[in-house]
Design a protein around this motif. Structure first.
Motif, mmCIF file in Angstrom:
data_model
loop_
_atom_site.group_PDB
_atom_site.id
_atom_site.type_symbol
_atom_site.label_atom_id
_atom_site.label_comp_id
_atom_site.label_asym_id
_atom_site.label_seq_id
_atom_site.Cartn_x
_atom_site.Cartn_y
_atom_site.Cartn_z
ATOM 1 N N THR A 155 11.862 -4.576 3.809
ATOM 2 C CA THR A 155 11.413 -2.429 3.362
ATOM 3 C C THR A 155 10.470 -2.882 2.788
ATOM 4 O O THR A 155 9.906 -2.372 2.477
ATOM 5 C CB THR A 155 12.724 -2.313 2.914
ATOM 6 O OG1 THR A 155 14.071 -2.251 3.710
ATOM 7 C CG2 THR A 155 12.325 -0.873 2.589
ATOM 8 N N PHE A 156 11.084 -3.280 1.281
ATOM 9 C CA PHE A 156 9.849 -3.369 -0.036
ATOM 10 C C PHE A 156 8.041 -4.021 0.987
ATOM 11 O O PHE A 156 7.177 -3.031 0.210
ATOM 12 C CB PHE A 156 9.210 -4.510 -0.888
ATOM 13 C CG PHE A 156 8.362 -4.707 -1.717
ATOM 14 C CD1 PHE A 156 8.519 -3.720 -3.160
ATOM 15 C CD2 PHE A 156 7.965 -5.511 -2.005
ATOM 16 C CE1 PHE A 156 7.249 -3.836 -4.102
ATOM 17 C CE2 PHE A 156 6.842 -5.852 -2.740
ATOM 18 C CZ PHE A 156 6.116 -4.828 -3.940
ATOM 19 N N TRP A 157 8.020 -5.127 1.964
ATOM 20 C CA TRP A 157 6.595 -5.073 1.628
ATOM 21 C C TRP A 157 6.247 -4.896 3.202
ATOM 22 O O TRP A 157 5.156 -4.392 3.264
ATOM 23 C CB TRP A 157 6.544 -6.859 2.624
ATOM 24 C CG TRP A 157 6.876 -7.779 1.057
ATOM 25 C CD1 TRP A 157 7.584 -7.796 0.847
ATOM 26 C CD2 TRP A 157 5.328 -8.326 0.555
ATOM 27 N NE1 TRP A 157 7.035 -9.339 -0.481
ATOM 28 C CE2 TRP A 157 5.597 -8.878 -0.540
ATOM 29 C CE3 TRP A 157 4.375 -8.274 1.035
ATOM 30 C CZ2 TRP A 157 4.471 -9.318 -1.880
ATOM 31 C CZ3 TRP A 157 3.124 -8.239 0.143
ATOM 32 C CH2 TRP A 157 3.527 -9.001 -1.106
ATOM 33 N N ALA A 158 7.759 -3.698 3.695
ATOM 34 C CA ALA A 158 6.741 -3.745 4.923
ATOM 35 C C ALA A 158 6.374 -1.957 4.093
ATOM 36 O O ALA A 158 5.160 -1.010 4.714
ATOM 37 C CB ALA A 158 8.218 -2.144 5.430
ATOM 38 N N GLU A 159 6.381 -1.050 3.128
ATOM 39 C CA GLU A 159 6.244 0.099 2.499
ATOM 40 C C GLU A 159 4.332 -0.656 1.696
ATOM 41 O O GLU A 159 3.583 0.336 1.402
ATOM 42 C CB GLU A 159 6.476 0.435 0.875
ATOM 43 C CG GLU A 159 8.189 0.879 1.620
ATOM 44 C CD GLU A 159 7.604 2.082 2.065
ATOM 45 O OE1 GLU A 159 6.532 2.761 1.492
ATOM 46 O OE2 GLU A 159 8.050 2.909 2.904
ATOM 47 N N VAL A 160 4.279 -1.692 1.891
ATOM 48 C CA VAL A 160 3.296 -2.912 1.005
ATOM 49 C C VAL A 160 1.955 -2.452 1.991
ATOM 50 O O VAL A 160 1.231 -2.262 1.998
ATOM 51 C CB VAL A 160 2.871 -3.866 0.342
ATOM 52 C CG1 VAL A 160 1.978 -4.389 0.225
ATOM 53 C CG2 VAL A 160 4.451 -3.785 -0.888
ATOM 54 N N LEU A 161 2.826 -2.802 2.833
ATOM 55 C CA LEU A 161 1.757 -2.903 4.381
ATOM 56 C C LEU A 161 1.410 -1.800 5.683
ATOM 57 O O LEU A 161 1.109 -2.145 6.068
ATOM 58 C CB LEU A 161 1.781 -4.486 5.264
ATOM 59 C CG LEU A 161 1.768 -5.513 4.169
ATOM 60 C CD1 LEU A 161 3.141 -7.107 5.363
ATOM 61 C CD2 LEU A 161 0.688 -6.413 3.867
#
Length: 129
Positions: free
Chosen positions: A20-26
């Motif tokens: 979820t963190f990396w989905a937000e980043v990308l």
């Protein structure tokens, strides 16, 4: 015959949370097939697919492989601030007064990644030379 990279796999403690963190980043989303508590989470973004896999051991040393981010719609400084607001932390700062360099950040589980200048910032610097 050759091979292609299908996923970049990242071991972690909580696959869905880190995904979820990396989905937000990308600017992407965690796969609809994944949900909290799953031991894997897949994030497909423009040009890269990250697979987060839950493992029992914690991170113990610096990453041997990491991603370098290039902001698309923001400056490097704005992107760093956005990532910090998502929970990333600044690990080391290699930005130089002339605009070159990068910043190394860590995600919410301590995995390092770098933020470079945007394409626009690099073009503006080249035009000014």
């Amino acid at each position: 015959m050759t091979s292609r990279v299908r996923h970049v796999t990242i071991d972690c403690a909580d696959a869905y949370r880190l995904g979820t963190f990396w989905a937000e980043v990308l600017g992407a989303k965690v796969s609809d097939e994944d949900e909290p508590g799953d031991d894997e989470a897949l994030v497909a973004a423009d040009g890269i697919t990250l697979l987060f896999v839950q493992v029992p051991e914690g991170k113990s040393a610096k990453n041997r492989v990491h991603v370098d981010l290039e902001p698309q719609d923001l400056t490097r400084e704005e992107e760093i601030e956005r990532l910090l607001s998502l929970g990333a932390t600044l690990v080391s700062d290699h930005r130089r007064p002339d605009g070159l360099g990068w910043a190394t950040l860590a995600d919410i589980e301590g995995n390092e990644f770098c933020v470079e200048r945007s394409k626009g910032e690099r073009a503006a610097a080249a035009a000014g030379q």
